[in-house]
Motif scaffolding. Structure first.
Motif, PDB file in Angstrom:
ATOM      1  N   HIS A 163       0.820  -1.212   0.000  1.00 35.25           N
ATOM      2  CA  HIS A 163       0.000   0.000   0.000  1.00 35.25           C
ATOM      3  C   HIS A 163       0.856   1.265   0.000  1.00 35.25           C
ATOM      4  O   HIS A 163       0.520   2.251  -0.668  1.00 35.25           O
ATOM      5  CB  HIS A 163      -0.925  -0.022   1.226  1.00 35.25           C
ATOM      6  CG  HIS A 163      -1.895   1.115   1.263  1.00 35.25           C
ATOM      7  ND1 HIS A 163      -2.936   1.250   0.362  1.00 35.25           N
ATOM      8  CD2 HIS A 163      -1.985   2.189   2.087  1.00 35.25           C
ATOM      9  CE1 HIS A 163      -3.618   2.337   0.629  1.00 35.25           C
ATOM     10  NE2 HIS A 163      -3.067   2.935   1.679  1.00 35.25           N
ATOM     11  N   GLN A 164       1.977   1.243   0.738  1.00 35.54           N
ATOM     12  CA  GLN A 164       2.785   2.449   0.924  1.00 35.54           C
ATOM     13  C   GLN A 164       3.945   2.582  -0.066  1.00 35.54           C
ATOM     14  O   GLN A 164       4.282   3.682  -0.505  1.00 35.54           O
ATOM     15  CB  GLN A 164       3.352   2.476   2.350  1.00 35.54           C
ATOM     16  CG  GLN A 164       2.288   2.543   3.440  1.00 35.54           C
ATOM     17  CD  GLN A 164       1.571   3.878   3.478  1.00 35.54           C
ATOM     18  OE1 GLN A 164       2.108   4.897   3.053  1.00 35.54           O
ATOM     19  NE2 GLN A 164       0.334   3.881   3.980  1.00 35.54           N
ATOM     20  N   TYR A 165       4.580   1.435  -0.424  1.00 34.47           N
ATOM     21  CA  TYR A 165       5.837   1.512  -1.179  1.00 34.47           C
ATOM     22  C   TYR A 165       5.832   0.772  -2.517  1.00 34.47           C
ATOM     23  O   TYR A 165       6.576   1.118  -3.425  1.00 34.47           O
ATOM     24  CB  TYR A 165       6.992   0.988  -0.323  1.00 34.47           C
ATOM     25  CG  TYR A 165       7.104   1.693   1.006  1.00 34.47           C
ATOM     26  CD1 TYR A 165       7.614   2.991   1.093  1.00 34.47           C
ATOM     27  CD2 TYR A 165       6.694   1.073   2.172  1.00 34.47           C
ATOM     28  CE1 TYR A 165       7.707   3.643   2.316  1.00 34.47           C
ATOM     29  CE2 TYR A 165       6.781   1.717   3.409  1.00 34.47           C
ATOM     30  CZ  TYR A 165       7.286   2.998   3.468  1.00 34.47           C
ATOM     31  OH  TYR A 165       7.375   3.632   4.675  1.00 34.47           O
ATOM     32  N   GLY A 166       5.036  -0.302  -2.642  1.00 40.79           N
ATOM     33  CA  GLY A 166       5.021  -1.035  -3.904  1.00 40.79           C
ATOM     34  C   GLY A 166       5.578  -2.440  -3.786  1.00 40.79           C
ATOM     35  O   GLY A 166       6.220  -2.799  -2.790  1.00 40.79           O
ATOM     36  N   ASN A 251      -9.090  -3.882  -0.355  1.00 42.01           N
ATOM     37  CA  ASN A 251      -7.863  -3.628  -1.098  1.00 42.01           C
ATOM     38  C   ASN A 251      -6.778  -4.589  -0.610  1.00 42.01           C
ATOM     39  O   ASN A 251      -7.080  -5.610   0.012  1.00 42.01           O
ATOM     40  CB  ASN A 251      -7.429  -2.166  -0.923  1.00 42.01           C
ATOM     41  CG  ASN A 251      -7.361  -1.769   0.549  1.00 42.01           C
ATOM     42  OD1 ASN A 251      -7.191  -2.608   1.433  1.00 42.01           O
ATOM     43  ND2 ASN A 251      -7.492  -0.479   0.816  1.00 42.01           N
ATOM     44  N   ALA A 252      -5.515  -4.252  -0.874  1.00 42.10           N
ATOM     45  CA  ALA A 252      -4.414  -5.124  -0.471  1.00 42.10           C
ATOM     46  C   ALA A 252      -4.379  -5.305   1.041  1.00 42.10           C
ATOM     47  O   ALA A 252      -4.042  -6.379   1.547  1.00 42.10           O
ATOM     48  CB  ALA A 252      -3.083  -4.538  -0.961  1.00 42.10           C
ATOM     49  N   GLN A 253      -4.755  -4.260   1.775  1.00 41.16           N
ATOM     50  CA  GLN A 253      -4.783  -4.342   3.236  1.00 41.16           C
ATOM     51  C   GLN A 253      -5.823  -5.365   3.695  1.00 41.16           C
ATOM     52  O   GLN A 253      -5.565  -6.171   4.601  1.00 41.16           O
ATOM     53  CB  GLN A 253      -5.112  -2.968   3.825  1.00 41.16           C
ATOM     54  CG  GLN A 253      -4.918  -2.868   5.328  1.00 41.16           C
ATOM     55  CD  GLN A 253      -3.468  -2.649   5.706  1.00 41.16           C
ATOM     56  OE1 GLN A 253      -2.788  -1.842   5.095  1.00 41.16           O
ATOM     57  NE2 GLN A 253      -3.004  -3.361   6.702  1.00 41.16           N
ATOM     58  N   THR A 254      -6.985  -5.363   3.051  1.00 43.65           N
ATOM     59  CA  THR A 254      -8.045  -6.313   3.390  1.00 43.65           C
ATOM     60  C   THR A 254      -7.585  -7.748   3.131  1.00 43.65           C
ATOM     61  O   THR A 254      -7.828  -8.654   3.940  1.00 43.65           O
ATOM     62  CB  THR A 254      -9.316  -6.031   2.571  1.00 43.65           C
ATOM     63  OG1 THR A 254      -9.612  -4.640   2.613  1.00 43.65           O
ATOM     64  CG2 THR A 254     -10.495  -6.817   3.106  1.00 43.65           C
TER      65      THR A 254
END
Length: 411
Positions: A163-166, A251-254
């Motif tokens: 989410h933050q860096y890739g 999203n990716a966090q989920t």
């Protein structure tokens, strides 16, 4: 719980792996998310898992024969070095922004080939790195605890980094994580395994190993149970990106929450197994765990609440870990010394080898039946397989009682 850590070699192994397995889990999460994000295809998502695991189905018997003949410590160093190179190649690919799905799938296949040998070597080497053989079940359970803790930390870390860096940072991190493993392996002092004097005879070894497993009826039943679960049940994890992104609009966090929830359940199960004072009753633990797995994924399939879904994922992790680890511990402790590496290779065939086939089947069925219906069917199959296992186990016990029952004498 930590009695196996009294052995210096196991302590080095445990601490070295504690970094690497988190990196591996982080990469696995990143690859799954990246493949689905790039392609939007459930089939290609299943194919990536398939390619990273299918080599175990075909190469595990070969791995069992080779690992049983040569120095396991040296084999482990070679295999970990190759895994580091594979991770480095993937990191370089993504760092250069080469989002070519064919390259990613090819590297997944290479990873699967390395893992087919690495996992057999890792499991077989357990007996070499514990000083007291009574600590072997504890060492197996601690190793499972470590691997499943990585299922919590890896996806959670991957979710933040993605989410933050890739993606490239995830892959670079996994590449670096192999350094502690190689250092720990270099520091180990293990008596060299004596090479076999006769040449490798793959077919003879395979026949001999299968004959041994057939004679060990309880082991055979457990392996068949594991094969059914891996083929039709455990592969429900392949669909978790779909649950996270489409069903629960995340999203990716989920997605990382789903992976971590399963990891929490797995760690709790592994901690329970590590605290057991005896390796008896593994079949009862396996039955209870399998029922928990089946019911939890049925509820997951029909749930509309993210909270309930995550609780079900935790329970499924608890059940899945209990099922697979109880079978692993049984095989590790009950196998004859000269058959241990081959018995473990059959375990990996039934477990790692069948999951990718199941992933393809589930990927196809989810297109036809829908994701929720497919997962519900998987839970039902899990419960039915337990019923069949218990029936045949009890049926065999009745037959043995009848054979030993004295026949009344008649004039």
């Amino acid at each position: 719980m930590f009695q196996a850590l009294k052995s210096k070699n196991f302590k080095l192994f445990f601490y070295g792996q504690s970094v690497s397995v988190i990196g591996t889990s982080m990469q696995k999460t990143a690859v799954s998310w990246m493949v689905y994000s790039i392609t939007g295809s459930v089939f290609l998502l299943g194919l990536a898992t398939f390619l990273s695991m299918i080599p175990s189905l075909f190469l595990a018997p070969l791995a069992g024969s080779i690992i049983g003949r040569y120095d396991r410590h040296r084999c482990m160093m070679i295999l970990q070095s190759l895994a580091m190179l594979q991770a480095g190649a993937l990191a370089l690919l993504i760092y250069l922004k080469v989002y070519n799905i064919n390259f990613i799938l090819a590297l997944s296949l290479i990873q699967g080939i390395i893992n087919a040998f690495d996992m057999t070597c890792r499991q077989t080497m357990m007996i070499d790195i514990v000083n007291d053989k009574e600590d072997l079940p504890n060492a197996v359970a601690l190793n499972s605890t470590l691997n499943n803790f990585a299922r919590i930390a890896g996806p959670a870390l991957a979710g933040i980094i993605l989410h933050q860096y890739g993606e490239d940072i995830c892959f670079i991190g996994n590449f670096i994580s192999y350094i502690p493993v190689l250092i720990s392996l270099l520091l180990m002092k293990i008596t060299p395994h004596i090479k076999a004097e006769h040449k490798l005879k793959m077919l003879d070894d395979l026949i001999e190993g299968l004959d041994y497993v057939k004679k060990e009826t309880e082991m055979a039943r457990m392996l068949l149970m594991l094969m059914c679960s891996s083929l039709f049940v455990i592969s429900f994890n392949t669909l978790m990106p779909v649950f996270a992104k489409d069903i629960f609009s995340g999203n990716a966090q989920t997605f990382s929450w789903f992976e971590s929830a399963a990891g929490i359940g797995s760690v709790l199960s592994a901690i329970y197994l590590a605290n057991l004072k005896s390796s008896k009753n593994m079949n009862k633990i396996m039955i209870a765990s399998s029922l928990l797995l089946g019911f939890s994924i049925i509820i997951l399939a029909v749930s509309n609440s993210l909270t309930i879904a995550l609780i079900c994922m935790t329970l499924s992790g608890l059940g899945m870990m209990g099922q697979t680890s109880s079978i692993n511990i049984y095989i590790q402790t009950q196998s004859a010394i000269n058959m241990r590496s081959r018995s473990i290779s059959y375990y990996l065939m039934a477990y790692q080898g069948m999951i990718p086939v199941g992933s393809l089947i589930i990927g196809y069925l989810s297109h036809s039946l829908g994701v929720r219906t497919t997962v519900a069917i998987q839970g039902i199959i899990c419960i039915i397989s337990v019923i069949v296992y218990v029936y045949y186990k009890n049926h065999k016990a009745v037959e043995e009682d009848l054979e030993t029952c004295p026949v009344p004498y008649k004039d």
